[in-house]
Design a protein around this motif. Structure first.
Motif, PDB file in Angstrom:
ATOM      1  N   TYR A  55       0.909  -1.217  -0.159  1.00 30.12           N
ATOM      2  CA  TYR A  55      -0.066  -0.197  -0.012  1.00 30.12           C
ATOM      3  C   TYR A  55       0.874   1.381  -0.066  1.00 30.12           C
ATOM      4  O   TYR A  55       1.138   1.829   0.895  1.00 30.12           O
ATOM      5  N   LEU A  57       0.534   4.219  -1.089  1.00 35.98           N
ATOM      6  CA  LEU A  57      -0.170   5.667  -0.797  1.00 35.98           C
ATOM      7  C   LEU A  57       0.472   5.980   0.458  1.00 35.98           C
ATOM      8  O   LEU A  57       0.908   7.431   0.379  1.00 35.98           O
ATOM      9  N   GLY A 166      -4.745  11.471   1.660  1.00 38.88           N
ATOM     10  CA  GLY A 166      -4.826  10.078   1.661  1.00 38.88           C
ATOM     11  C   GLY A 166      -5.458   9.489   0.601  1.00 38.88           C
ATOM     12  O   GLY A 166      -5.917   8.257   0.356  1.00 38.88           O
ATOM     13  N   SER A 167      -5.863  10.140  -0.602  1.00 37.55           N
ATOM     14  CA  SER A 167      -6.576   9.853  -1.711  1.00 37.55           C
ATOM     15  C   SER A 167      -8.053   9.351  -1.281  1.00 37.55           C
ATOM     16  O   SER A 167      -8.681   8.598  -1.740  1.00 37.55           O
ATOM     17  N   ASN A 168      -8.590  10.095  -0.210  1.00 36.89           N
ATOM     18  CA  ASN A 168      -9.978   9.843   0.280  1.00 36.89           C
ATOM     19  C   ASN A 168     -10.927  10.022  -1.153  1.00 36.89           C
ATOM     20  O   ASN A 168     -11.905   9.664  -1.174  1.00 36.89           O
ATOM     21  N   ASN A 171     -12.317   7.557  -3.103  1.00 40.57           N
ATOM     22  CA  ASN A 171     -13.545   6.707  -2.800  1.00 40.57           C
ATOM     23  C   ASN A 171     -15.006   7.355  -2.986  1.00 40.57           C
ATOM     24  O   ASN A 171     -16.001   6.714  -3.071  1.00 40.57           O
ATOM     25  N   THR A 218      -6.248  -6.786   3.141  1.00 41.06           N
ATOM     26  CA  THR A 218      -7.478  -6.228   2.280  1.00 41.06           C
ATOM     27  C   THR A 218      -8.323  -6.740   2.167  1.00 41.06           C
ATOM     28  O   THR A 218      -9.586  -6.447   2.393  1.00 41.06           O
ATOM     29  N   PHE A 221     -10.178  -6.925   5.544  1.00 45.74           N
ATOM     30  CA  PHE A 221     -10.935  -5.523   5.377  1.00 45.74           C
ATOM     31  C   PHE A 221     -12.352  -5.636   4.852  1.00 45.74           C
ATOM     32  O   PHE A 221     -13.239  -5.043   5.183  1.00 45.74           O
ATOM     33  N   GLU A 285     -16.503  -1.026  -3.087  1.00 49.24           N
ATOM     34  CA  GLU A 285     -15.512   0.022  -3.143  1.00 49.24           C
ATOM     35  C   GLU A 285     -14.918   0.425  -4.555  1.00 49.24           C
ATOM     36  O   GLU A 285     -14.588  -0.560  -5.137  1.00 49.24           O
ATOM     37  N   SER A 287     -11.781   2.982  -5.646  1.00 51.12           N
ATOM     38  CA  SER A 287     -10.710   3.806  -5.365  1.00 51.12           C
ATOM     39  C   SER A 287      -9.992   4.052  -6.607  1.00 51.12           C
ATOM     40  O   SER A 287      -9.261   3.667  -7.356  1.00 51.12           O
TER      41      SER A 287
END
Ligand code: AVI
Length: 324
Positions: A55, A57, A166-168, A171, A218, A221, A285, A287
């Motif tokens: 990850y 990012l 955080g590249s939110n 989403n 992940t 998650f 999701e 991304s």
């Protein structure tokens, strides 16, 4: 009386959760909202994801702050003016701390205002930062981002600098991101800044690995969503009968995660029954990854000028500074 009010809130939260889950599972294709990833277990799993090598990012954005903090400060406060540093969804503060410590070392007069829906998250963050950076002027604010931002813009003459890291933004759907960023623009004053962290389009294999790590964190998650629905909505998903499956489309930049049903099965959720066919996906999701041109178009569409794009040495990620 108070207890009754609290119970009402809890019940209505549960009713909304149930309604959104059933609406998603009765759609074609089936979907579940990614916002429900983040219960206590989901928060802890996301924390583990951010520490994974795959990850990239988190480390990319950390590197940008660490290497370019001087330029960031220069953009935020060219003449040493004081400002509010308002962070949307602050998390554990791992990356932001780099900036906070640097700004303090430069004797900048600023107030750090992390905003989050979760009072619990804010209490934890305040406690950590008080211990680690005792000189920091921190005012956590609990609530909806826009209600707090609206209050701030009217209550102070200080410049507001919004962090959305955080590249939110990835989403959100394109419509949601335009609406969200335009709303920020409407709520801030001329000359205020937004610094937004965005993951860039890159080698599809690199992106896919970030959402399909070897340790299966992940996957856990993603599957936690089913555990959460079982616990909170009286459902009987068997998470072992689902497989985490992410796929990346380099044309749209969407990395979409889903849960694939491994067999024909019926799941009970409250009083409803949902049928899943073998190999049927539940989309959970998106991304989204961006090109620089898409970022520039997005900024213009939402009424911002871009003053700089700061990237890491691999060119994986960008923190783009926008001015109102
Ligand atoms: C929170 N958000 C930016 C993460 C992302 O990269 O989309 C959530 C995540 N999902 C799987 N891994 C991380």
């Amino acid at each position: 009386m108070i207890e009754t009010l609290e119970n009402t809130t809890i019940t209505s939260k549960k009713a909304v959760f149930l309604k959104e889950v059933l609406t998603g599972l009765n759609s074609v294709p089936k979907t579940l909202p990614s916002k429900y990833f983040y219960d206590k277990i989901g928060d802890a799993l996301f924390q583990q994801i951010m520490e994974l090598d795959e990850y990239y990012l988190t480390q990319a954005e950390f590197e940008i702050f660490d290497q370019q903090k001087k330029q960031i400060l220069q953009e935020f406060s060219p003449n040493g003016e004081s400002f509010n540093l308002v962070e949307f969804g602050a998390g554990d503060g791992y990356k932001t701390k780099v900036l906070l410590k640097y700004f303090l070392s430069q004797k900048v007069d600023f107030e750090y205002i992390p905003i989050d829906i979760s009072q619990n998250a804010l209490d934890g963050l305040k406690k950590t930062l008080n211990q680690e950076i005792p000189d920091l002027n921190i005012t956590p604010m609990q609530g909806d981002y826009f209600q707090v931002l609206d209050r701030l813009s009217h209550a102070t003459s200080k410049k507001n600098i919004i962090l959305f890291l955080g590249s939110n933004i990835g989403n959100f759907s394109p419509t949601e991101s335009t609406k969200f960023l335009s709303q920020i623009r409407a709520d801030i004053n001329m000359g205020d800044h937004l610094m937004i962290g965005i993951d860039l389009k890159k080698d599809p294999a690199k992106i896919l690995a970030a959402y399909n790590d070897q340790d299966g964190i992940t996957a856990e998650f993603n599957l936690n969503l089913l555990h959460r629905i079982n616990k909170e909505l009286d459902a009987n998903f068997n998470p072992e009968q689902f497989k985490h499956y992410p796929f990346y489309n380099p044309i749209t930049g969407e990395c979409k995660s889903s849960l694939i049903s491994l067999q024909d099965q019926e799941v009970k959720i409250g009083n409803s029954t949902i049928h899943l066919s073998q190999w049927e996906p539940i989309h959970t999701e998106v991304s989204r990854k961006f090109s620089l041109k898409e970022i520039h178009d997005l900024a213009a569409r939402c009424g911002f000028c871009i003053t700089s794009d700061l990237s890491d040495r691999h060119g994986y990620f960008v923190d783009s500074i926008w001015k109102a």
